[in-house]
Every structure is written in structure tokens, then in C-alpha cells.
Design a protein around this motif. Structure first.
Motif, mmCIF file in Angstrom:
data_model
loop_
_atom_site.group_PDB
_atom_site.id
_atom_site.type_symbol
_atom_site.label_atom_id
_atom_site.label_comp_id
_atom_site.label_asym_id
_atom_site.label_seq_id
_atom_site.Cartn_x
_atom_site.Cartn_y
_atom_site.Cartn_z
ATOM 1 N N ALA A 116 0.825 -1.205 0.000
ATOM 2 C CA ALA A 116 0.000 0.000 0.000
ATOM 3 C C ALA A 116 0.864 1.263 0.000
ATOM 4 O O ALA A 116 0.603 2.219 -0.749
ATOM 5 C CB ALA A 116 -0.919 -0.010 1.216
ATOM 6 N N MET A 117 1.919 1.279 0.828
ATOM 7 C CA MET A 117 2.775 2.461 0.913
ATOM 8 C C MET A 117 3.570 2.656 -0.373
ATOM 9 O O MET A 117 3.782 3.794 -0.815
ATOM 10 C CB MET A 117 3.727 2.325 2.098
ATOM 11 C CG MET A 117 3.057 2.337 3.465
ATOM 12 S SD MET A 117 1.886 3.705 3.674
ATOM 13 C CE MET A 117 2.879 5.101 3.214
ATOM 14 N N LEU A 118 4.011 1.558 -0.999
ATOM 15 C CA LEU A 118 4.750 1.673 -2.254
ATOM 16 C C LEU A 118 3.857 2.238 -3.351
ATOM 17 O O LEU A 118 4.275 3.123 -4.121
ATOM 18 C CB LEU A 118 5.288 0.298 -2.671
ATOM 19 C CG LEU A 118 6.079 0.249 -3.983
ATOM 20 C CD1 LEU A 118 7.300 1.151 -3.912
ATOM 21 C CD2 LEU A 118 6.498 -1.186 -4.296
ATOM 22 N N THR A 119 2.621 1.761 -3.415
ATOM 23 C CA THR A 119 1.670 2.272 -4.407
ATOM 24 C C THR A 119 1.406 3.756 -4.188
ATOM 25 O O THR A 119 1.416 4.557 -5.137
ATOM 26 C CB THR A 119 0.348 1.493 -4.330
ATOM 27 O OG1 THR A 119 0.595 0.099 -4.535
ATOM 28 C CG2 THR A 119 -0.635 2.005 -5.373
ATOM 29 N N LEU A 120 1.173 4.137 -2.926
ATOM 30 C CA LEU A 120 0.888 5.538 -2.609
ATOM 31 C C LEU A 120 2.086 6.430 -2.928
ATOM 32 O O LEU A 120 1.929 7.537 -3.457
ATOM 33 C CB LEU A 120 0.521 5.653 -1.125
ATOM 34 C CG LEU A 120 -0.093 6.974 -0.664
ATOM 35 C CD1 LEU A 120 -1.396 7.254 -1.408
ATOM 36 C CD2 LEU A 120 -0.339 6.942 0.841
ATOM 37 N N THR A 121 3.284 5.940 -2.636
ATOM 38 C CA THR A 121 4.487 6.720 -2.903
ATOM 39 C C THR A 121 4.694 6.925 -4.389
ATOM 40 O O THR A 121 5.044 8.029 -4.844
ATOM 41 C CB THR A 121 5.723 6.016 -2.297
ATOM 42 O OG1 THR A 121 5.538 5.837 -0.896
ATOM 43 C CG2 THR A 121 6.981 6.833 -2.536
ATOM 44 N N LEU A 122 4.471 5.881 -5.182
ATOM 45 C CA LEU A 122 4.644 6.001 -6.632
ATOM 46 C C LEU A 122 3.611 6.949 -7.240
ATOM 47 O O LEU A 122 3.900 7.652 -8.216
ATOM 48 C CB LEU A 122 4.536 4.622 -7.283
ATOM 49 C CG LEU A 122 5.672 3.632 -6.961
ATOM 50 C CD1 LEU A 122 5.377 2.268 -7.570
ATOM 51 C CD2 LEU A 122 7.006 4.166 -7.478
ATOM 52 N N LEU A 123 2.403 6.975 -6.650
ATOM 53 C CA LEU A 123 1.351 7.842 -7.186
ATOM 54 C C LEU A 123 1.553 9.303 -6.785
ATOM 55 O O LEU A 123 1.350 10.210 -7.594
ATOM 56 C CB LEU A 123 -0.017 7.359 -6.689
ATOM 57 C CG LEU A 123 -0.548 6.051 -7.288
ATOM 58 C CD1 LEU A 123 -1.858 5.657 -6.618
ATOM 59 C CD2 LEU A 123 -0.735 6.189 -8.802
ATOM 60 N N LEU A 124 1.950 9.521 -5.536
ATOM 61 C CA LEU A 124 2.024 10.884 -5.018
ATOM 62 C C LEU A 124 3.379 11.541 -5.219
ATOM 63 O O LEU A 124 3.470 12.772 -5.312
ATOM 64 C CB LEU A 124 1.674 10.892 -3.526
ATOM 65 C CG LEU A 124 0.261 10.440 -3.150
ATOM 66 C CD1 LEU A 124 0.058 10.516 -1.643
ATOM 67 C CD2 LEU A 124 -0.783 11.301 -3.876
ATOM 68 N N GLY A 125 4.452 10.722 -5.259
ATOM 69 C CA GLY A 125 5.775 11.321 -5.336
ATOM 70 C C GLY A 125 6.108 12.005 -4.013
ATOM 71 O O GLY A 125 5.710 11.509 -2.953
#
Length: 343
Positions: free
Chosen positions: A45-54
Motif C-alpha cells: 500500500a505504501m509503495l503504491t501511494l508513494t509512486l502515485l504521489l511522489g
């Protein structure tokens, strides 16, 4: 005001996550492997959020300027998590709550007072000490019920049929050993624990709680260095997952999911990692803005209130238990303690 509400909200997550992970643990057959699954879900979840938000680059140049120890936030988190698993069969549910919380409060005050881990030093005062003492009093009032247990949260931690590790069982109605022994209750059984060992395990519980406060401080530092509490959470989950995988390899010696993938299990038992990711992000943000000590206090208030709600309404499979008036008084006392701590 908003930061205070965010801190309480992050604390409310904890008892819900505990109940969710316990349900998963009953299906898998191990609380450690359930935590490993939870960490894995949180990492995704955190990896997905990080890739989306930068923002990009994902690891900014400023990260190299931060201290090396900030990357070990996940290790302290896993130490706290694993420590509680080890404490329960040795101390019983109530002491497993009180000892780590005592460590969290003490370490939070020390970090803020002396400015450890790059935090801004806040001189200690009698009011701050009184606030911490009131919060401890609140915990005892909320947790110490007539039967000496932490209400339904005892089963939320261990589950009714889940044994955490081998122990010497004695009949619950057996005679009391005097002098050099005490009894701790888990799964309806009384476990014989020598008095000296109980003292050592109690000290270990305080140390585990201190690890939780250190993790909060490191998350704040990591969030500043990476420029994002989301990135700090991701880094913490990566290190924590690696550490927990090593622990599972030595303790359980298997990564089996047991019956977790079979039909009939509730879907919500898989969301513990999402709740944990939210909690870590909140702590990373709050620690950097209001200090470790205040973050710990607010989170603990949310934990106590959330635990009472889970008990009162029997949420997520936790046995429904009546909430005594003294426990509501305890929450009010905790609010007073938070106010004094802020002064």
C-alpha cells in the motif's frame, strides 16, 4: 486542534488493527506470521501511494544528509510488536498493556526533555510530569476491571484458541504459589512464572514500550529527511518487513499461511496492513510537528478510547463486554493529562 484529533485518531486505529490481525492470526496459526502478512500488505500500500504521489525523485538528495540511525525506525517497530507477543504468556494481558505504555510515556518525556534523536528540547515541568502521571492513572482505571483482565482485548491480543508459545499450564483454579512465584493468565490457563522472572519480563515490557517511542521519534526525523511522511512510512515498512521475516524464520521456521486462504474467512482480516500504514504515516507527521512526547500521549489516549469502544460494542469478533463507569472516568482523566502535558 487538528493535530490533536489526528493523534487520537491514529491511536483509535491500534485496537482495531489488533483485533483484525488477531483474526488473521487465528487463521494462519501464528501471530508472528500474521504480522508478517500485515507488514507485507502495508508495504504494498505504501509503495503504491508513494509512486502515485511522489514527489520525485523518490529518495531525494537530502536523505544522505540525515543521520544513519533514522533508517532503523522499522526495527524498533518490529521489536515492539514482537515484544508484546512474547510478553503476553509471561505477564498476562493487563501487564502486557501497562508495562509497554509506561515505557512509551517515560521515553517520550525523555526524548522531548533532552532533545534526543534530533528533536527540539522541551524543558520538563511539574505540569508535564503530572500529565504523564494522570495518563498512567487513566490506563489503570480503564484496564483494571473486576476480574483483573483487559476486558475483551485479552482475546483480541491472543485469541481464544491461539497459543503464542509453549508454556507450563496449570489449572486455573489451582492453589496460589507463594513467595517466589506469580500467575499470568493466557487462553484460560494459568502459567507458572517465577517471581524473579516476572520482574525481568516487566522490565522487558517497559523496554519494548521505549522502543515504540523511539520509533516515533525516528519516523519524524526520517519524514523530514525524505520530505514526506509517506516515504518515511515506506522506508520503515521495508526495514520492518525484513526484520520480521528474520524473526519468523527463527521462531516459526515456516512462512505457511495455514487456513487463511480458505473460504469462510472475513475479508477485513487482510486490512491490518492498511491500518498499520495509516498509523505509521500519522506518527511520522505528528512527531515532526508536535514532538515525540505529545504524539505518544495523544496516541495512547486514542488507544484507550478505542479499546473501550471495541469492548463495548464487540467489534471485529472481540467478545462484547460492559464498560464500567470508572473506565469512562479514566478517559476523562487522560484528557486532563494531555492538557497538562501541553502546558
Amino acid at each position: 486542534m487538528l493535530q490533536g484529533l489526528l493523534g487520537i485518531f491514529s491511536g483509535l486505529i491500534t485496537p482495531v488493527q489488533t483485533a483484525v490481525n488477531t483474526r488473521l492470526g487465528r487463521s494462519i496459526g501464528s501471530p508472528l506470521r500474521a504480522s508478517l502478512v500485515s507488514f507485507s500488505v502495508g508495504l504494498i500500500a505504501m509503495l503504491t501511494l508513494t509512486l502515485l504521489l511522489g514527489p520525485y525523485p523518490l529518495i531525494p538528495a537530502t536523505a544522505a544528509n540525515g543521520p544513519w540511525w533514522m533508517w532503523f525506525a522499522g526495527v524498533f517497530g518490529v521489536t515492539f510488536l514482537t515484544g508484546n507477543v512474547l510478553l503476553l504468556p509471561k505477564l498476562g494481558s493487563l501487564k502486557t498493556v501497562i508495562m509497554p505504555v509506561t515505557g512509551q510515556i517515560v521515553m517520550g518525556l525523555l526524548i522531548d526533555t533532552f532533545g534526543w534523536f534530533g528533536t527540539t528540547a522541551q524543558p520538563i515541568s511539574p505540569l508535564r510530569i503530572a500529565g504523564a502521571a494522570l495518563l498512567l492513572l487513566c490506563l489503570c482505571a480503564c484496564g483494571n476491571t473486576e476480574d483483573g483482565s483487559w476486558n475483551g482485548m485479552e482475546k483480541a491480543v491472543a485469541g481464544p484458541n491461539l497459543r503464542l508459545r509453549p508454556a507450563i499450564d496449570r489449572p486455573a483454579g489451582g492453589s496460589e504459589n507463594s513467595g517466589d512465584s506469580e500467575k499470568s493468565e493466557t487462553d484460560g490457563k494459568a502459567v507458572h512464572v517465577p517471581g524473579s522472572a516476572t520482574v525481568l519480563w516487566s522490565c522487558a515490557g517497559i523496554a519494548f514500550g521505549m522502543c515504540s517511542a523511539v520509533q516515533t521519534a525516528l519516523l519524524g526525523k526520517l519524514g523530514v529527511a525524505l520530505g514526506s511522511p509517506v516515504k518515511a512510512s515506506l522506508a520503515s515498512f521495508v526495514v520492518g518487513l525484513i526484520s520480521l521475516a528474520i524473526v519468523v524464520a527463527f521462531v516459526d521456521r515456516t512462512y505457511s499461511l495455514g487456513d487463511a486462504l480458505k473460504k469462510g474467512n472475513p475479508w477485513w482480516m487482510w486490512v491490518g496492513g492498511l491500518l498499520g500504514a495509516t498509523l505509521v504515516m500519522c506518527n511520522a507527521y505528528l512527531s515532526a510537528h508536535i514532538g515525540t512526547g505529545m504524539t505518544v500521549m495523544l496516541v495512547l489516549l486514542g488507544q484507550v478510547g478505542g479499546g473501550l469502544l471495541v469492548d463495548r460494542f464487540g467489534l471485529l469478533g472481540v467478545p462484547r463486554k460492559p464498560v464500567a463507569g470508572i473506565q469512562y472516568v479514566g478517559v476523562l482523566v487522560a484528557i486532563v493529562g494531555i492538557v497538562l502535558k501541553a502546558m
